[in-house]
Design a protein around this motif. Sequence first.
Motif, mmCIF file in Angstrom:
data_model
loop_
_atom_site.group_PDB
_atom_site.id
_atom_site.type_symbol
_atom_site.label_atom_id
_atom_site.label_comp_id
_atom_site.label_asym_id
_atom_site.label_seq_id
_atom_site.Cartn_x
_atom_site.Cartn_y
_atom_site.Cartn_z
ATOM 1 N N ALA A 188 39.220 41.346 45.712
ATOM 2 C CA ALA A 188 37.800 41.225 46.051
ATOM 3 C C ALA A 188 36.971 40.939 44.807
ATOM 4 C CB ALA A 188 37.323 42.515 46.718
ATOM 5 N N SER A 189 37.308 41.596 43.684
ATOM 6 C CA SER A 189 36.533 41.387 42.467
ATOM 7 C C SER A 189 36.690 39.962 41.942
ATOM 8 C CB SER A 189 36.968 42.389 41.392
ATOM 9 O OG SER A 189 38.341 42.257 41.103
ATOM 10 N N HIS A 190 37.874 39.369 42.175
ATOM 11 C CA HIS A 190 38.096 37.995 41.727
ATOM 12 C C HIS A 190 37.300 37.008 42.568
ATOM 13 C CE1 HIS A 190 40.275 34.102 41.565
ATOM 14 N NE2 HIS A 190 40.374 34.394 40.284
ATOM 15 N N GLU A 191 37.209 37.254 43.854
ATOM 16 C CA GLU A 191 36.573 36.296 44.754
ATOM 17 C C GLU A 191 35.067 36.478 44.860
ATOM 18 O OE1 GLU A 191 36.914 34.806 49.421
ATOM 19 O OE2 GLU A 191 38.620 35.699 48.373
ATOM 20 N N LEU A 250 32.854 45.239 41.120
ATOM 21 C CA LEU A 250 31.920 45.193 42.260
ATOM 22 C C LEU A 250 31.285 46.539 42.593
ATOM 23 C CD1 LEU A 250 33.884 42.900 44.761
ATOM 24 C CD2 LEU A 250 32.328 42.231 42.922
ATOM 25 N N ASN A 251 31.879 47.643 42.190
ATOM 26 C CA ASN A 251 31.368 48.967 42.552
ATOM 27 C C ASN A 251 31.024 49.745 41.281
ATOM 28 O OD1 ASN A 251 31.877 48.606 45.420
ATOM 29 N ND2 ASN A 251 34.044 48.819 44.902
ATOM 30 N N ILE A 252 29.783 50.164 41.170
ATOM 31 C CA ILE A 252 29.291 50.808 39.959
ATOM 32 C C ILE A 252 28.792 52.212 40.281
ATOM 33 C CG2 ILE A 252 27.000 49.771 40.265
ATOM 34 C CD1 ILE A 252 26.775 49.612 37.217
ATOM 35 N N ALA A 253 29.016 53.140 39.346
ATOM 36 C CA ALA A 253 28.620 54.529 39.577
ATOM 37 C C ALA A 253 27.110 54.719 39.441
ATOM 38 C CB ALA A 253 29.358 55.444 38.601
ATOM 39 N N PHE A 260 39.176 42.091 52.534
ATOM 40 C CA PHE A 260 39.886 43.052 51.694
ATOM 41 C C PHE A 260 39.525 44.464 52.161
ATOM 42 C CE2 PHE A 260 39.006 39.295 49.102
ATOM 43 C CZ PHE A 260 40.277 38.958 48.650
ATOM 44 N N PRO A 261 40.217 44.981 53.169
ATOM 45 C CA PRO A 261 39.880 46.303 53.729
ATOM 46 C C PRO A 261 39.881 47.422 52.695
ATOM 47 C CG PRO A 261 41.419 45.140 55.145
ATOM 48 C CD PRO A 261 41.322 44.346 53.886
ATOM 49 N N ASP A 262 40.717 47.310 51.672
ATOM 50 C CA ASP A 262 40.784 48.367 50.669
ATOM 51 C C ASP A 262 39.641 48.300 49.662
ATOM 52 O OD1 ASP A 262 43.118 49.229 51.822
ATOM 53 O OD2 ASP A 262 44.427 48.112 50.458
#
Length: 280
Positions: free
Chosen positions: A37-40, A203-206, A185-187
């Motif tokens: 997912a991060s690549h796409e 893609l996901n930041i704290a 990308f379900p995961d």
Amino acid sequence: MVRKIAFLIGLGFIAVLLIGLVSTIIDAVRTPAPESASHEFHLEPRPAGFSSDGVFGKWDRAQLQRGFQVYKEVCAGCHSMRLVSFRDLEQIGYNEAEVKAIAQQWPVEQPSINEETGEPATRKNLPSDRIPSPYANEVAARAANNNALPPDLSLMVKARDDGTDYIHSLLTGYREQPAEVVAKFPDAKTPDGLHYNPYYANLNIAMPPPLASDGQVTYSDGTKSTVDQMARDVAAFLTWTAEPNLERRHAAGLAAVLFIVIFCFLAYGAYKNVWADMKH
């Protein structure tokens, strides 16, 4: 005989390297890296057009002061700036009295020792002090941020590709995770406690959105404080903290180029003068 043996050993070493290279290429073609997912869905920073960009870039000191205000009122509660002293703020347009007032009014004081009792104490900041961290140490920082350590921002622009544009894009890039990401990308569903931002590497930041709404900061110069404006201003300020000598560096580079150009003309003129009477 020794030379022949050495040549054969070198030839064998080169052959092993070539075999390894070819096998690596074949494996990469046959079994490509799985999509992620991060690549796409990861996005590159958007060019925002700052006054400091380019070889003729210079500081907009009004913007730098607004950016410092955003840092002070929004970012300083979590992020340190350990390489910047209060007196450095004179470079962005504050006078000595204003710097002294900023230092003394800073919400976090400097650690000290009570001279009478020898017990730990605190004191007001001085212009010569570095901007203090909001946390006593790394353990306290992690404890206050769900085990995530807020990075120091002094050199953040230098630590990221396209640093100025990256910070602006990151601060304005928070959004709901698109359904297509989870569908493909379900995961990759954003975990609880994290926030989706396509400009962040995975893609996901704290960090929650620090600039959540317009008007979060009231600028002293009357500039309308939209989220985009605040992001631009603090990105410009963090560029200055990472590159305070930018204007002097650009001026020195321009002077060097002008010197080289003039020297080339003088050298050419000297060449023509010296060889003027020589026959070809």
